[in-house]
Scaffold this motif. Sequence first.
Motif, PDB file in Angstrom:
ATOM      1  N   PRO A  61       0.823  -1.221   0.000  1.00 41.95           N
ATOM      2  CA  PRO A  61       0.000   0.000   0.000  1.00 41.95           C
ATOM      3  C   PRO A  61       0.850   1.261   0.000  1.00 41.95           C
ATOM      4  O   PRO A  61       1.976   1.262   0.499  1.00 41.95           O
ATOM      5  N   ALA A  62       0.280   2.321  -0.544  1.00 41.75           N
ATOM      6  CA  ALA A  62       0.986   3.606  -0.547  1.00 41.75           C
ATOM      7  C   ALA A  62       0.991   4.222   0.846  1.00 41.75           C
ATOM      8  O   ALA A  62       1.973   4.844   1.248  1.00 41.75           O
ATOM      9  N   HIS A  63      -0.102   4.071   1.576  1.00 40.16           N
ATOM     10  CA  HIS A  63      -0.208   4.578   2.934  1.00 40.16           C
ATOM     11  C   HIS A  63      -1.049   3.621   3.772  1.00 40.16           C
ATOM     12  O   HIS A  63      -1.920   2.914   3.252  1.00 40.16           O
ATOM     13  N   ILE A  64      -0.772   3.613   5.068  1.00 33.71           N
ATOM     14  CA  ILE A  64      -1.592   2.871   6.022  1.00 33.71           C
ATOM     15  C   ILE A  64      -2.263   3.870   6.959  1.00 33.71           C
ATOM     16  O   ILE A  64      -1.606   4.762   7.504  1.00 33.71           O
ATOM     17  N   PHE A  65      -3.573   3.730   7.135  1.00 33.48           N
ATOM     18  CA  PHE A  65      -4.374   4.561   8.035  1.00 33.48           C
ATOM     19  C   PHE A  65      -4.993   3.673   9.105  1.00 33.48           C
ATOM     20  O   PHE A  65      -5.249   2.490   8.875  1.00 33.48           O
ATOM     21  N   MET A  66      -5.276   4.240  10.248  1.00 31.37           N
ATOM     22  CA  MET A  66      -6.178   3.565  11.173  1.00 31.37           C
ATOM     23  C   MET A  66      -7.579   3.617  10.585  1.00 31.37           C
ATOM     24  O   MET A  66      -7.909   4.528   9.826  1.00 31.37           O
ATOM     25  N   GLN A  67      -8.428   2.663  10.969  1.00 30.81           N
ATOM     26  CA  GLN A  67      -9.731   2.557  10.333  1.00 30.81           C
ATOM     27  C   GLN A  67     -10.652   3.715  10.685  1.00 30.81           C
ATOM     28  O   GLN A  67     -11.477   4.122   9.870  1.00 30.81           O
ATOM     29  N   ASN A  68     -10.523   4.266  11.890  1.00 28.03           N
ATOM     30  CA  ASN A  68     -11.355   5.394  12.277  1.00 28.03           C
ATOM     31  C   ASN A  68     -10.582   6.271  13.259  1.00 28.03           C
ATOM     32  O   ASN A  68      -9.604   5.812  13.866  1.00 28.03           O
ATOM     33  N   PRO A  69     -10.979   7.524  13.422  1.00 28.48           N
ATOM     34  CA  PRO A  69     -10.220   8.448  14.281  1.00 28.48           C
ATOM     35  C   PRO A  69     -10.135   8.017  15.737  1.00 28.48           C
ATOM     36  O   PRO A  69      -9.130   8.268  16.396  1.00 28.48           O
ATOM     37  N   ASN A  70     -11.188   7.363  16.272  1.00 32.79           N
ATOM     38  CA  ASN A  70     -11.155   6.946  17.681  1.00 32.79           C
ATOM     39  C   ASN A  70      -9.954   6.068  17.969  1.00 32.79           C
ATOM     40  O   ASN A  70      -9.325   6.171  19.034  1.00 32.79           O
ATOM     41  N   LEU A  71      -9.613   5.180  17.037  1.00 34.25           N
ATOM     42  CA  LEU A  71      -8.493   4.257  17.240  1.00 34.25           C
ATOM     43  C   LEU A  71      -7.154   4.976  17.324  1.00 34.25           C
ATOM     44  O   LEU A  71      -6.204   4.464  17.921  1.00 34.25           O
ATOM     45  N   MET A  72      -7.077   6.171  16.751  1.00 33.54           N
ATOM     46  CA  MET A  72      -5.805   6.896  16.751  1.00 33.54           C
ATOM     47  C   MET A  72      -5.419   7.364  18.149  1.00 33.54           C
ATOM     48  O   MET A  72      -4.243   7.576  18.437  1.00 33.54           O
ATOM     49  N   TYR A  73      -6.410   7.519  19.012  1.00 29.64           N
ATOM     50  CA  TYR A  73      -6.129   8.000  20.359  1.00 29.64           C
ATOM     51  C   TYR A  73      -5.613   6.906  21.296  1.00 29.64           C
ATOM     52  O   TYR A  73      -5.054   7.209  22.349  1.00 29.64           O
ATOM     53  N   LEU A  74      -5.788   5.646  20.920  1.00 26.50           N
ATOM     54  CA  LEU A  74      -5.405   4.553  21.806  1.00 26.50           C
ATOM     55  C   LEU A  74      -3.916   4.534  22.112  1.00 26.50           C
ATOM     56  O   LEU A  74      -3.504   4.247  23.236  1.00 26.50           O
ATOM     57  N   CYS A  75      -3.092   4.824  21.108  1.00 24.66           N
ATOM     58  CA  CYS A  75      -1.637   4.699  21.269  1.00 24.66           C
ATOM     59  C   CYS A  75      -0.932   6.041  21.140  1.00 24.66           C
ATOM     60  O   CYS A  75       0.281   6.087  20.931  1.00 24.66           O
ATOM     61  N   ASN A  76      -1.681   7.111  21.227  1.00 21.68           N
ATOM     62  CA  ASN A  76      -1.087   8.446  21.104  1.00 21.68           C
ATOM     63  C   ASN A  76      -1.493   9.275  22.309  1.00 21.68           C
ATOM     64  O   ASN A  76      -2.323  10.182  22.217  1.00 21.68           O
ATOM     65  N   TYR A  77      -0.922   8.933  23.435  1.00 19.13           N
ATOM     66  CA  TYR A  77      -1.339   9.550  24.691  1.00 19.13           C
ATOM     67  C   TYR A  77      -0.977  11.034  24.751  1.00 19.13           C
ATOM     68  O   TYR A  77      -1.579  11.798  25.493  1.00 19.13           O
ATOM     69  N   GLY A  78       0.023  11.448  23.979  1.00 18.68           N
ATOM     70  CA  GLY A  78       0.414  12.850  23.995  1.00 18.68           C
ATOM     71  C   GLY A  78      -0.400  13.709  23.055  1.00 18.68           C
ATOM     72  O   GLY A  78      -0.170  14.903  22.947  1.00 18.68           O
ATOM     73  N   GLY A  79      -1.360  13.095  22.359  1.00 24.29           N
ATOM     74  CA  GLY A  79      -2.191  13.844  21.423  1.00 24.29           C
ATOM     75  C   GLY A  79      -2.009  13.330  20.015  1.00 24.29           C
ATOM     76  O   GLY A  79      -1.029  12.659  19.685  1.00 24.29           O
ATOM     77  N   VAL A  80      -2.960  13.635  19.157  1.00 24.74           N
ATOM     78  CA  VAL A  80      -2.955  13.169  17.775  1.00 24.74           C
ATOM     79  C   VAL A  80      -2.768  14.364  16.859  1.00 24.74           C
ATOM     80  O   VAL A  80      -3.389  15.408  17.054  1.00 24.74           O
ATOM     81  N   GLU A  81      -1.933  14.200  15.850  1.00 27.89           N
ATOM     82  CA  GLU A  81      -1.697  15.273  14.883  1.00 27.89           C
ATOM     83  C   GLU A  81      -2.993  15.532  14.118  1.00 27.89           C
ATOM     84  O   GLU A  81      -3.609  14.626  13.568  1.00 27.89           O
ATOM     85  N   THR A  82      -3.415  16.781  14.098  1.00 28.88           N
ATOM     86  CA  THR A  82      -4.767  17.091  13.627  1.00 28.88           C
ATOM     87  C   THR A  82      -4.986  16.774  12.155  1.00 28.88           C
ATOM     88  O   THR A  82      -6.038  16.255  11.785  1.00 28.88           O
ATOM     89  N   ASN A  83      -4.018  17.062  11.304  1.00 29.18           N
ATOM     90  CA  ASN A  83      -4.240  16.802   9.878  1.00 29.18           C
ATOM     91  C   ASN A  83      -4.335  15.309   9.607  1.00 29.18           C
ATOM     92  O   ASN A  83      -5.123  14.875   8.760  1.00 29.18           O
TER      93      ASN A  83
END
Length: 388
Positions: free
Chosen positions: A296-318
């Motif tokens: 794949p060209a890029h890998i994304f998490m399936q939905n935004p909620n999942l991004m917060y699970l492993c990013n305790y310091g915050g998620v990059e907004t873009n």
Amino acid sequence: MQSLYKIHDDLVRDLKPWIRRGLMDDIDWTARLIGIKGSRGIGKTTFLLNYAKAIGQSKRCLYVDLNNFYFSTHSIIDLADDFRKLGGNTLLLDQVYKYPDWSKELRYCYDNFPELHIVFTGSPVMRLKEENPELHGYVKVYSLEGFSFREYVNHITGENFQKHTLDEIVVNHREIAQEVTSKIRPLAYFDDYLHHGFYPYFLDEENVFVEMIKTINLVLEIEIGYLKQVEYKCMPKLRKLLYLIAHDAPFQPNVSKLATEIETSRATVMNYLVYLKQARLIHLLYQEGDSEGKKPAHIFMQNPNLMYLCNYGGVETNALYKTFFFNQLGYIHTLTRGKKGDFCVDGSTFFCIGNAPKRSYQDVIHAKEMIEIGEGSTIPLWLFGFRY
């Protein structure tokens, strides 16, 4: 059978007030065999029970979980035969993938009990038609996704905003946004949705992330482990791969580096990526023209909620905004890595998400954050959450 009816009645009676999911109106309920796929924790059981409640005819409809001990000594065919003899016509079967030979027995019921309508749920890891050829041409398959931003807003505000096609959003975005903003401030709910609004856990005011972690572990260990026959001893590698993805997504994958980090082969990493995608934990974005067999060209998490699970310091907004866009459009449309902008949708329409594009293209639509109403080819990002 009486114990099954008692469980059904208790479950329907104890249902909490529930928002009507858009899929309820999309399904052809006249079909005799319907399959509903959806990731664990997304609300498939509640969906079936609410359909049962809507039918409201005692003994005509029966919900049964295939985990029930009844199936230690009885088959699906036994259940269906007895049910129809008692006057039933709508059989709702939950979690069929845990029952051996479920597809063959459902085909038998289809062929021999024409008065029955059977609706069953299963994991998205199941490839219903590809792996169960006896159902090909007989079953209508639908996907139950998490809450769209529209459904979340409707529940929180009590409004009844309707979904819109992508063409309607692109062409009539000003009129649609004006209608919505005349009643609510959509941006007041947007951050909360990105944080915890995709999964139905928020409906019960539970600890969303505790429940999400439990659900993800069950997906890895039961659905991927069982259905894809991944050995239990390999679970730490699969779990670590998901963590690495969640921490950096979206990103361009270096498969060799990922293989080194989780101590396995490149081929195994590629297989794991496909399994995680099928389980609705990640999205894989390919270049235009590339097949899914390629890297794949890029890998994304399936939905935004999942991004917060492993990013305790915050998620990059873009990154969050791009994931939201991919999530809200990805199961209805085909998204690829376009030559212009961030995404190409259905091979024809280019989108740039969040920050203003570095170059100005005439035919690229800008999905912009923090605006209520757009202008021309600039459309509010939140409005793409009204796609379903």
